[in-house]
Design an enzyme around this catalytic site. Structure first.
Site, PDB file in Angstrom:
ATOM      1  N   ASP A  14       0.830  -1.204   0.000  1.00  0.00           N
ATOM      2  CA  ASP A  14       0.000   0.000   0.000  1.00  0.00           C
ATOM      3  C   ASP A  14       0.866   1.256   0.000  1.00  0.00           C
ATOM      4  O   ASP A  14       1.774   1.395   0.840  1.00  0.00           O
ATOM      5  CB  ASP A  14      -0.895   0.040   1.251  1.00  0.00           C
ATOM      6  CG  ASP A  14      -1.962  -1.051   1.242  1.00  0.00           C
ATOM      7  OD1 ASP A  14      -2.124  -1.730   0.215  1.00  0.00           O
ATOM      8  OD2 ASP A  14      -2.639  -1.196   2.282  1.00  0.00           O
ATOM      9  N   GLY A  40      -3.358  -5.408   1.269  1.00  0.00           N
ATOM     10  CA  GLY A  40      -4.038  -6.429   0.457  1.00  0.00           C
ATOM     11  C   GLY A  40      -5.120  -7.054   1.328  1.00  0.00           C
ATOM     12  O   GLY A  40      -4.840  -7.452   2.463  1.00  0.00           O
ATOM     13  N   ALA A  43      -4.201 -10.569   2.660  1.00  0.00           N
ATOM     14  CA  ALA A  43      -3.092 -10.543   3.611  1.00  0.00           C
ATOM     15  C   ALA A  43      -3.498  -9.852   4.912  1.00  0.00           C
ATOM     16  O   ALA A  43      -3.078 -10.260   6.003  1.00  0.00           O
ATOM     17  CB  ALA A  43      -1.887  -9.853   2.985  1.00  0.00           C
ATOM     18  N   ASN A  44      -4.333  -8.804   4.800  1.00  0.00           N
ATOM     19  CA  ASN A  44      -4.776  -8.123   6.026  1.00  0.00           C
ATOM     20  C   ASN A  44      -5.608  -9.061   6.894  1.00  0.00           C
ATOM     21  O   ASN A  44      -5.489  -9.077   8.123  1.00  0.00           O
ATOM     22  CB  ASN A  44      -5.610  -6.877   5.681  1.00  0.00           C
ATOM     23  CG  ASN A  44      -4.816  -5.830   4.919  1.00  0.00           C
ATOM     24  OD1 ASN A  44      -3.590  -5.846   4.918  1.00  0.00           O
ATOM     25  ND2 ASN A  44      -5.511  -4.920   4.256  1.00  0.00           N
ATOM     26  N   ASN A 188     -20.130  -5.183   3.365  1.00  0.00           N
ATOM     27  CA  ASN A 188     -20.520  -3.912   3.975  1.00  0.00           C
ATOM     28  C   ASN A 188     -21.752  -3.428   3.214  1.00  0.00           C
ATOM     29  O   ASN A 188     -22.273  -4.138   2.332  1.00  0.00           O
ATOM     30  CB  ASN A 188     -19.353  -2.910   3.994  1.00  0.00           C
ATOM     31  CG  ASN A 188     -18.929  -2.465   2.603  1.00  0.00           C
ATOM     32  OD1 ASN A 188     -19.677  -2.606   1.627  1.00  0.00           O
ATOM     33  ND2 ASN A 188     -17.736  -1.935   2.490  1.00  0.00           N
ATOM     34  N   GLY A 228     -20.236  -0.308   9.566  1.00  0.00           N
ATOM     35  CA  GLY A 228     -19.338   0.767  10.004  1.00  0.00           C
ATOM     36  C   GLY A 228     -19.447   0.982  11.498  1.00  0.00           C
ATOM     37  O   GLY A 228     -19.469   0.032  12.277  1.00  0.00           O
ATOM     38  N   ALA A 255      -8.568  -1.212   6.089  1.00  0.00           N
ATOM     39  CA  ALA A 255      -8.451  -2.565   6.643  1.00  0.00           C
ATOM     40  C   ALA A 255      -9.310  -2.817   7.873  1.00  0.00           C
ATOM     41  O   ALA A 255      -9.182  -3.872   8.510  1.00  0.00           O
ATOM     42  CB  ALA A 255      -6.990  -2.935   6.952  1.00  0.00           C
ATOM     43  N   ALA A 256     -10.230  -1.910   8.196  1.00  0.00           N
ATOM     44  CA  ALA A 256     -11.123  -2.180   9.337  1.00  0.00           C
ATOM     45  C   ALA A 256     -11.978  -3.419   9.047  1.00  0.00           C
ATOM     46  O   ALA A 256     -12.140  -4.294   9.905  1.00  0.00           O
ATOM     47  CB  ALA A 256     -12.008  -0.971   9.611  1.00  0.00           C
ATOM     48  N   GLY A 257     -12.497  -3.492   7.814  1.00  0.00           N
ATOM     49  CA  GLY A 257     -13.312  -4.661   7.446  1.00  0.00           C
ATOM     50  C   GLY A 257     -12.486  -5.939   7.434  1.00  0.00           C
ATOM     51  O   GLY A 257     -12.966  -7.010   7.811  1.00  0.00           O
ATOM     52  N   ASP A 258     -11.239  -5.840   6.995  1.00  0.00           N
ATOM     53  CA  ASP A 258     -10.362  -7.025   6.976  1.00  0.00           C
ATOM     54  C   ASP A 258     -10.056  -7.484   8.402  1.00  0.00           C
ATOM     55  O   ASP A 258     -10.029  -8.690   8.699  1.00  0.00           O
ATOM     56  CB  ASP A 258      -9.044  -6.696   6.257  1.00  0.00           C
ATOM     57  CG  ASP A 258      -9.272  -6.194   4.836  1.00  0.00           C
ATOM     58  OD1 ASP A 258     -10.259  -6.622   4.216  1.00  0.00           O
ATOM     59  OD2 ASP A 258      -8.467  -5.372   4.366  1.00  0.00           O
ATOM     60  N   ARG A 291      -5.907   3.797  14.242  1.00  0.00           N
ATOM     61  CA  ARG A 291      -4.480   3.763  13.881  1.00  0.00           C
ATOM     62  C   ARG A 291      -4.295   3.836  12.372  1.00  0.00           C
ATOM     63  O   ARG A 291      -5.145   3.353  11.628  1.00  0.00           O
ATOM     64  CB  ARG A 291      -3.882   2.422  14.340  1.00  0.00           C
ATOM     65  CG  ARG A 291      -4.017   2.225  15.811  1.00  0.00           C
ATOM     66  CD  ARG A 291      -3.644   0.813  16.140  1.00  0.00           C
ATOM     67  NE  ARG A 291      -3.647   0.647  17.565  1.00  0.00           N
ATOM     68  CZ  ARG A 291      -3.472  -0.502  18.184  1.00  0.00           C
ATOM     69  NH1 ARG A 291      -3.272  -1.604  17.484  1.00  0.00           N
ATOM     70  NH2 ARG A 291      -3.482  -0.561  19.488  1.00  0.00           N
ATOM     71  N   GLY A 293      -2.728   2.900   8.608  1.00  0.00           N
ATOM     72  CA  GLY A 293      -2.193   1.735   7.904  1.00  0.00           C
ATOM     73  C   GLY A 293      -3.148   0.556   7.907  1.00  0.00           C
ATOM     74  O   GLY A 293      -4.202   0.575   8.544  1.00  0.00           O
TER      75      GLY A 293
HETATM   76  O1  RIB Z   1      -9.051  -3.413   2.625  1.00  0.00           O
HETATM   77  C1  RIB Z   1      -7.912  -2.607   2.593  1.00  0.00           C
HETATM   78  C2  RIB Z   1      -6.983  -3.070   1.505  1.00  0.00           C
HETATM   79  O2  RIB Z   1      -7.595  -2.876   0.259  1.00  0.00           O
HETATM   80  C3  RIB Z   1      -5.685  -2.304   1.416  1.00  0.00           C
HETATM   81  O3  RIB Z   1      -4.684  -2.832   2.261  1.00  0.00           O
HETATM   82  C4  RIB Z   1      -5.350  -2.369  -0.059  1.00  0.00           C
HETATM   83  O4  RIB Z   1      -4.223  -3.131  -0.356  1.00  0.00           O
HETATM   84  C5  RIB Z   1      -6.600  -2.923  -0.738  1.00  0.00           C
HETATM   85  O5  RIB Z   1      -6.450  -4.241  -1.054  1.00  0.00           O
END
Ligand code: RIB
Length: 320
Positions: A14, A40, A43-44, A188, A228, A255-258, A291, A293
């Site tokens: 990112d 990603g 990955a998140n 969402n 949300g 990345a809150a959803g991840d 936070r 990132g």
């Molecule tokens: O959900 C957030 C992610 O979406 C980010 O980290 C970005 O890489 C996109 O995949």
């Protein structure tokens, strides 16, 4: 449930710029600072599962990266969170995925992904995933890898005995019948509307029951609608209910959803009842938005437990 979680999905580097407001089409805005962070959606989620898991629960990441300087960095970030990256393979045919992200003063973002190697996780790669699925109680998917691969992998994971969780992000219509292989769908508001062919818009608690019911009638076992800061709305065979979110000061919603999905998977793999698992996931996501990132914002287990311990039920955001 088998003590392991598989995540099939994307790994991106990112590139994040913070700015006072997000640019409108044709507009140039001055940003404030720039960071390069591991991200990603796949990955998140794996990072969240790895970081929040007790030692007896393993997380496996399955994905594609390029042969470039981002690949090692992304794998190292996951490994540091306790994720097994032996099924993240490199290809010479495309660069590692990247995402360009703007984050405004309210913590809202806009993201453009150049998927690169993530698109080379093709359907022909699904059979080799089976031995991983066989060890796992849960398998997590998103939509930053080819949909045909996700569809085939959902079926394979189920055949190998894993419960399937699909986060339908980024939002898009899905092929006929694909949702029938999904045990738990976690859209969402926007994603739910797009899946159902409706205009995307803000969904409140009033509309949530109807949206969730419509998604379930498309063949999904259970639906968790992510709302949300309102938390989430669950609909499944045993009933439907709202699990309120937590009031926090948002800094970056990336990345809150991840984080929510990774945390939910951990809680379910540990055998927590659904409502408790959703509260755990809401808490992890709430901490993450305070936070900056993507993977950098995912809390530890101890942080989530302390957060919940300090809010034994009375400090959630009201149900709207
Ligand atoms: O959900 C957030 C992610 O979406 C980010 O980290 C970005 O890489 C996109 O995949």
């Amino acid at each position: 449930m088998k003590p392991a979680i598989a995540v099939v999905g994307s790994l991106n580097m990112d590139f994040v710029v913070t700015t006072d407001h997000l640019p409108a089409p044709g507009e140039t805005v001055l940003g404030r600072d720039f960071r390069m962070n591991p991200g990603g959606k796949g990955a998140n989620q794996a990072c969240a599962a790895g970081r929040l898991s007790p030692p007896q629960l393993r997380t496996y990441m399955i994905g594609r990266v390029g042969y470039d300087m981002f690949a090692d960095h992304l794998k190292a970030s996951l490994a540091a969170a306790g994720v097994d990256v032996s099924a993240v393979h490199a290809t010479k045919s495309a660069p590692t995925g990247v995402a360009l992200i703007w984050v405004d003063a309210e913590g809202q973002n806009s993201i453009v992904v150049a998927a690169g190697a993530n698109l080379l996780l093709t359907k022909s790669e699904v059979e080799p995933m089976r031995p991983v699925f066989r060890q796992c109680g849960l398998a997590l998917f998103q939509l930053e890898t080819p949909v045909s691969t996700v569809q085939a992998a959902l079926g394979a994971a189920r055949e190998e005995g894993a419960r399937t969780i699909l986060d339908p992000a980024p939002a898009r219509r899905l092929p006929e019948g694909m949702l029938e292989a999904v045990d738990l769908l976690t859209p969402n508001e926007t994603e739910a509307c797009i899946l159902l062919g409706r205009p995307a818009g803000r969904v409140g608690l009033e509309e949530a029951p109807e949206l969730a019911a419509e998604l379930r009638s498309a063949g999904v076992g259970e639906v968790v609608l992510k709302l949300g800061d309102l938390g989430c709305y669950y609909s499944g065979p045993d009933g439907a209910y709202h699990v309120p979110g937590f009031a926090v000061e948002a800094r970056d919603s990336t990345a809150a959803g991840d984080t929510f999905n990774g945390a939910l998977a951990v809680a379910l793999a540990e055998g927590k009842p659904m409502e408790e698992a959703l509260r755990f996931a809401n808490a992890a996501a709430a901490i993450s938005v305070t936070r900056p990132g993507a993977q950098a914002s995912v809390p530890t287990r101890q942080e989530v437990e302390e957060f919940l311990g300090a809010r034994p039920g009375g400090e959630e955001r009201p149900s709207g």
